[in-house]
Write an enzyme that holds these catalytic residues in place. Structure first.
Site, PDB file in Angstrom:
ATOM      1  N   ASP A   1      -1.753   6.572   6.362  1.00  0.00           N
ATOM      2  CA  ASP A   1      -2.778   5.648   5.870  1.00  0.00           C
ATOM      3  C   ASP A   1      -3.004   4.668   7.017  1.00  0.00           C
ATOM      4  OD1 ASP A   1      -4.248   3.581   4.812  1.00  0.00           O
ATOM      5  OD2 ASP A   1      -2.899   3.151   3.136  1.00  0.00           O
TER       6      ASP A   1
ATOM      7  N   TRP B   1       0.840  -1.207   0.000  1.00  0.00           N
ATOM      8  CA  TRP B   1       0.000   0.000   0.000  1.00  0.00           C
ATOM      9  C   TRP B   1       0.868   1.246   0.000  1.00  0.00           C
ATOM     10  CZ3 TRP B   1      -4.339  -1.116  -1.890  1.00  0.00           C
ATOM     11  CH2 TRP B   1      -5.011  -2.292  -1.557  1.00  0.00           C
TER      12      TRP B   1
ATOM     13  N   LYS C   1     -12.297  -1.947   6.959  1.00  0.00           N
ATOM     14  CA  LYS C   1     -11.629  -2.843   7.912  1.00  0.00           C
ATOM     15  C   LYS C   1     -12.205  -2.642   9.319  1.00  0.00           C
ATOM     16  CE  LYS C   1      -8.495  -3.263   4.408  1.00  0.00           C
ATOM     17  NZ  LYS C   1      -7.836  -2.366   3.466  1.00  0.00           N
TER      18      LYS C   1
HETATM   19  C1  LIG Z   1      -7.184  -2.001   2.323  1.00  0.00           C
HETATM   20  C2  LIG Z   1      -6.106  -0.983   2.327  1.00  0.00           C
HETATM   21  C3  LIG Z   1      -6.000   0.002   1.337  1.00  0.00           C
HETATM   22  C4  LIG Z   1      -6.910   0.051   0.126  1.00  0.00           C
HETATM   23  O1  LIG Z   1      -8.132   0.585   0.466  1.00  0.00           O
HETATM   24  P1  LIG Z   1      -9.202   0.896  -0.697  1.00  0.00           P
HETATM   25  O2  LIG Z   1     -10.304   1.507   0.113  1.00  0.00           O
HETATM   26  O3  LIG Z   1      -9.567  -0.396  -1.323  1.00  0.00           O
HETATM   27  O4  LIG Z   1      -8.600   1.829  -1.646  1.00  0.00           O
HETATM   28  C5  LIG Z   1      -5.000   0.944   1.447  1.00  0.00           C
HETATM   29  N1  LIG Z   1      -4.135   0.920   2.469  1.00  0.00           N
HETATM   30  C6  LIG Z   1      -4.193  -0.018   3.430  1.00  0.00           C
HETATM   31  C7  LIG Z   1      -3.201  -0.004   4.553  1.00  0.00           C
HETATM   32  C8  LIG Z   1      -5.179  -1.002   3.392  1.00  0.00           C
HETATM   33  O5  LIG Z   1      -5.247  -1.941   4.337  1.00  0.00           O
END
Ligand SMILES: *Cc1c(COP(=O)(O)O)cnc(C)c1O
Length: 356
Positions: free
Chosen positions: A166, A99, A190
């Site tokens: 993030d 990511w 999540k």
């Molecule tokens: C799941 C995830 C993403 C992607 O999220 P989307 O909403 O599908 O764009 C980005 N960063 C992390 C750390 C994730 O776990």
């Protein structure tokens, strides 16, 4: 049979949240209409989106300097919105996984990117330390929890420039000092609710400093001004978020759930370390995620991987196959996953070991 949902995302939602949300799909607050068929500008929906924002602010103790947004496009859209809005000359990034790499790729479109450190050479099985954050960067971007590799930055680090995180897969799993961050964002799917919404917590004073024009939908200032209602939001998903945050408050908020999360992760890592069949993919215990627990078969038992997976599935485990880039197993033990599900996985691991 009871299912134990270890899916990485979209992921487990508490039964009570599913029930309340289902009721709102049929008839919201006894108004005779579904949450799916009312205006996003109606008073019933405004109460939902403002309620979700207020609860998120309360549960994370978000300071007044920071705005909270619910936008479309997931965490991934923010990978480009961040440099679009904030990268004037140079940005710093920490590369701790797939990511992070995706975020870096987008930032390079907009300017100079300084990757201060990377653990790529070791399949991202640790969090780099001892790097220097350039004091002239517009911001420093980290991924607090690496969903695929099972590593986590569990403390709020000090940064000489605005820190952007993030936190898709560990937001609200532990207390965070939001005032130390310029921005915290992530996909909701999540720990926060159903898929279809990204949450953005941003210090408004960082905005308006880049020269380039920004398309409206990608401009954080527009979403702030219109209170996440510039266009139609993901109404149903926002309703799911409100119900999820109410549930979290009932669990004692972020501090209450953090205690349970530490207990769940501790139990599972203890079993991985004890059981002769398995080993963690993250050697340094300090780097081990309390949300995504990644493990593989020990060298002597590599040929038993498929058999264990089949056995675990037969015992009700869902979503424990590891990401293809790591192999082995990944148990995502988000806020909503009950302690009993972790116990059931541990029992399956012990029973499988005893059978050999
Ligand atoms: C799941 C995830 C993403 C992607 O999220 P989307 O909403 O599908 O764009 C980005 N960063 C992390 C750390 C994730 O776990």
């Amino acid at each position: 049979m009871k299912k134990h949902n270890f899916a990485a995302g979209p992921s487990i939602i508490p039964d009570s949240v599913k029930e309340v949300t289902a009721k709102g799909i049929l008839d919201l607050n006894n108004i005779g209409l579904s949450v799916m068929e009312i205006s996003h500008r109606s008073k019933d929906f405004l109460a939902i989106i403002q309620g979700a924002e207020n609860l998120m602010r309360e549960l994370l103790a978000v300071p007044d300097s920071h705005k909270i947004l619910f936008v479309h496009g997931g965490a991934s859209m923010n990978f480009c919105m961040i440099p679009y809005n904030l990268l004037q000359t140079k940005a710093a990034y920490l590369d701790t996984g797939a990511w992070s790499s995706k975020a870096i790729k987008e930032a390079k479109i907009f300017g100079e990117v300084n990757v201060v450190a990377s653990s790529k050479e070791a399949t991202y099985n640790y969090i780099p330390k001892g790097y220097t954050i350039p004091a002239d960067a517009d911001y420093f971007h980290i991924t607090t929890n690496n969903t695929i590799y099972g590593t986590e930055i569990k403390t709020d680090i000090d940064s000489p420039v605005p820190l952007i995180a993030d936190a898709s897969s560990d937001i609200m799993s532990r207390p965070m000092d939001i005032s130390k961050y310029g921005m915290v964002y992530g996909g909701a799917q999540k720990n926060v609710g159903p898929a279809g919404v990204a949450f953005v917590i941003i210090d408004e004073s960082l905005l308006g400093k880049v020269d380039r024009p920004i398309p409206s939908m990608l401009d954080y200032r527009i979403h702030i001004k219109d209170e996440s209602l510039y266009n139609t939001p993901s109404c149903l998903a926002v309703y799911g978020i409100l119900n999820m945050l109410k549930w979290l408050k009932g669990m004692g908020g972020v501090e209450g759930i953090h205690k349970i999360n530490v207990e769940k992760a501790g139990m599972l890592y203890d079993e991985i370390d004890r059981n002769k069949l398995f080993k963690s993919t993250v050697p340094d215990v300090n780097d081990r995620s309390i949300m995504n627990v990644t493990f593989i078969m020990n060298d002597d038992y590599k040929d038993k991987e498929a058999e264990f997976l089949e056995y675990a599935v037969s015992q009700g485990m869902v979503g424990i196959k590891g990401h293809r880039s790591v192999g082995g197993f990944r148990a995502s033990i988000y806020n909503a996953l009950p302690v009993d599900s972790v116990k059931a996985l541990i029992t399956a691991m012990k029973d499988f070991e005893a059978k050999l």
